[in-house]
Design an enzyme around this catalytic site. Sequence first.
Site, PDB file in Angstrom:
ATOM      1  N   THR A  95      36.764  40.053  42.625  1.00  0.00           N
ATOM      2  CA  THR A  95      35.517  39.790  41.908  1.00  0.00           C
ATOM      3  C   THR A  95      35.248  38.300  41.857  1.00  0.00           C
ATOM      4  O   THR A  95      36.121  37.480  42.129  1.00  0.00           O
ATOM      5  CB  THR A  95      35.579  40.309  40.458  1.00  0.00           C
ATOM      6  OG1 THR A  95      36.362  39.404  39.665  1.00  0.00           O
ATOM      7  CG2 THR A  95      36.156  41.694  40.376  1.00  0.00           C
ATOM      8  N   ASP A  96      34.052  37.947  41.471  1.00  0.00           N
ATOM      9  CA  ASP A  96      33.780  36.575  41.078  1.00  0.00           C
ATOM     10  C   ASP A  96      34.097  36.457  39.578  1.00  0.00           C
ATOM     11  O   ASP A  96      34.465  37.424  38.918  1.00  0.00           O
ATOM     12  CB  ASP A  96      32.323  36.206  41.391  1.00  0.00           C
ATOM     13  CG  ASP A  96      32.123  34.714  41.596  1.00  0.00           C
ATOM     14  OD1 ASP A  96      32.967  33.923  41.117  1.00  0.00           O
ATOM     15  OD2 ASP A  96      31.120  34.322  42.208  1.00  0.00           O
ATOM     16  N   TRP A  97      33.909  35.278  39.058  1.00  0.00           N
ATOM     17  CA  TRP A  97      34.328  34.892  37.703  1.00  0.00           C
ATOM     18  C   TRP A  97      33.746  35.827  36.625  1.00  0.00           C
ATOM     19  O   TRP A  97      32.540  35.893  36.445  1.00  0.00           O
ATOM     20  CB  TRP A  97      33.869  33.459  37.457  1.00  0.00           C
ATOM     21  CG  TRP A  97      34.384  32.781  36.241  1.00  0.00           C
ATOM     22  CD1 TRP A  97      33.806  32.775  35.010  1.00  0.00           C
ATOM     23  CD2 TRP A  97      35.556  31.957  36.142  1.00  0.00           C
ATOM     24  NE1 TRP A  97      34.549  32.004  34.154  1.00  0.00           N
ATOM     25  CE2 TRP A  97      35.624  31.486  34.818  1.00  0.00           C
ATOM     26  CE3 TRP A  97      36.548  31.585  37.047  1.00  0.00           C
ATOM     27  CZ2 TRP A  97      36.651  30.650  34.370  1.00  0.00           C
ATOM     28  CZ3 TRP A  97      37.569  30.742  36.607  1.00  0.00           C
ATOM     29  CH2 TRP A  97      37.612  30.291  35.283  1.00  0.00           C
ATOM     30  N   ASP A 123      33.107  38.881  36.394  1.00  0.00           N
ATOM     31  CA  ASP A 123      31.984  39.737  36.738  1.00  0.00           C
ATOM     32  C   ASP A 123      32.171  41.206  36.394  1.00  0.00           C
ATOM     33  O   ASP A 123      31.185  41.953  36.378  1.00  0.00           O
ATOM     34  CB  ASP A 123      31.625  39.566  38.214  1.00  0.00           C
ATOM     35  CG  ASP A 123      30.631  38.434  38.416  1.00  0.00           C
ATOM     36  OD1 ASP A 123      29.886  38.138  37.470  1.00  0.00           O
ATOM     37  OD2 ASP A 123      30.594  37.845  39.510  1.00  0.00           O
TER      38      ASP A 123
END
Length: 769
Positions: free
Chosen positions: A301-303, A305
């Site tokens: 994932t991104d930060w 998310d």
Amino acid sequence: MKSFTLAAALSLLTANQEIGIDERVEAILQKLTLEEKVGQMTQVTLDVLTKGPNVFASDEPLVLDPQQLDIAFAKYKVGSVLNTANNRARTVDVWNEIIGQIQQKAIQETGIPIIYGIDAIHGVTYTAGATFFPQQIGIAATWDTAFARKGSEITAYETRASAIPWNFSPLLDVARDPRWPRMWETYGEDVYLVAKMGEASIKGYEGPDNDLSSPKAVASTIKHFPAYGAERSGKDRTPTWFSEVQFREYFLDGYKVAIQAGAHSIMINSGVINGLPVHANPRLLTKLLREELGFKGVIVTDWADIENIHNRDKAASSHKEAVKLAINAGIDMSMVPYNFNFCDHLIALVKEGEVSMARIDDAVRRILRLKVELGLFEKPMPAKTDYPEFASAQAQQEAFNAAAESITLLKNKDNFLPLKPGNKLLVTGPNAHSMRTLNGGWSYSWQGEKVYEFSSAYHTIYDAIRLENGEANTTYVAGVSYKDDGDWYEEHQIDIDAAVTAAQGVDAVILCLGENSYTESVGNFNDLYISENQEKLALALIATGKPIVLVLNEGRPRLIRRFEAGMQAVIQAYLPGNYGGDALSAILFGQINPSGKLPYSYPKYPNALITYDYKPSEVQTVMDGVYNYQNSVEFQYPFGHGLSYTEFVYSSLTLDRKTIAPDEDFTVNVTVTNTGGRAGKEVVQLYTSDEYATITPDNKRLRGFEKIELQPGESRQVIFKLNGKDLSFVDYELHRITEEGKFIVTIGDESQTINVTKTKIFDTYNRIF
């Protein structure tokens, strides 16, 4: 302490050399409990593990907190850590010390080394003394994939020297909207250019054979899958709405080529596409990414998310529900990053039957495989003596060369440039004496605001011009300067009158305008025009009658129409990195002949933000006096544009055949001649245009490019090999199709027509949306 120690893990890896990676991974996987498997899927940021007032901040000097380490590794069995602490760069020694301590604790408690990840996007972002290259948009402006490969190769070496084996780069999103604040992190607006640069970057990071056991290689991460940057508003992390034809035609190929190039991990788009958060969309993550594109690596994932599915996007009624949606959609690792709720929720979901153990095993298997391929079981930490070439003179020269070949000469009225040393010059503008603006975001800190603490050894634009032109001949007055301790767009110390007064006694003005550093949503704005104060400075200096060289130092093309006509020359420097001031000075004074080309269309008006491959209907003409649309295509500067101090002439464009089958190869030849008086580099760009199609065709499409160097009077034949499939497009029924008919092949001002004899469908895609 866990009974499954590192020694036991190593024995599984080394006892039988005939055992392959899959068998080794399976042997380790079978030893893990549910809790340990979920831990491997968990990634926390470094601040969580350090002493400090809370999990969002750390004490300085940086010290790991034994209690937090126990929570992370003894209790939750965490498998990955990322980022720096306090948003600040560290030395190589500090990185090795801190990560070494983390590895020791993780191995002691779990038997499995962590994998540490970082955003090293134009050099090792958070390592003091690292070699900083131009940001990706500048690398794209070189139109030379060798710079993408070499820059990534050096970054990989210096990232590994920092004890970090996993890099969240390259960014392969296509920037088709100049309002987007992450435009400078991309390779531009064209998916072909993005794909070629991305492929070279991955080979630079991972090596030509993607052998991650090499101490010089890192695992690369394609980001942000898919179609990040296509937001309707032009602002970061806002909703995207589009058709599947548009999605497949303009946004997908860069990721596809990167997957084929062997990238080991992929990061997911933080946004919402057609109403559904990407992190919760199994059609995109499993059906498209895994099944259609065949991606076999780790999906991260991104930060925060997964939390955003609940907190921001309101697509899950609880965080636990968001975890269920994301993991079942296909996520392997959660960049949490500040707590351990993900672990608790996922363990509970498996026990409740909401997430299958098979899905958990699938994710952990991929994570373990990545760690095995990186050699982390055998050697979780590098030896300090392994990297004697960190920030070497050769690496610095490569960064300088990349900056020099990225800088793009957009205008040069009456051949005003190059300058002769010894003229009286005024260097002015908010970007004239700033290392922060040369580097942009992701430079020693996330927003680049801490650059001054680490960049004293490098030259600003003013520094570099003064060194070449002489102290007595070079005056600096800011006129306008940024408020570096505030928001990126704030300006203060505005003294335009002082700049105007200083201009009275000089021969020419070097006006350095643009943007301060920013990244992600912090860079959102409501006005694409360059700031009002900078425009006032430009107009006031034009009124002096002095010749002005406008230097643009910006992450995206800010509108300059209101004063561009008053400039004698215009140069786009993008975000060229620590050696950008030196490279720019060498171009201004003619030591280097500029060769950069725009990787995007530079807009002229705020309501005319079309790309070079616009549709015919985007251009309206007056018909019998009835229509009076302001719809003519009017770029400030077009995609692919860039001038030189010499002249190049194209001639003798020929095709080896005039008629082809839709899957037949053909060759395009063109002669390029340097008719000027000095050596120069030229980017030869090949475009095709479909005269008629069942879906209205693009104006033109880039199908090939090659950068060449020619001496004065030298000619060279440039050859492109294409196939009929290169003329294909995605039709309304989601076919990749080349249709019967005429196509125009154009290079420079030369063109030829080729005929395709019949229609052929190459691929038929399953509908995703």
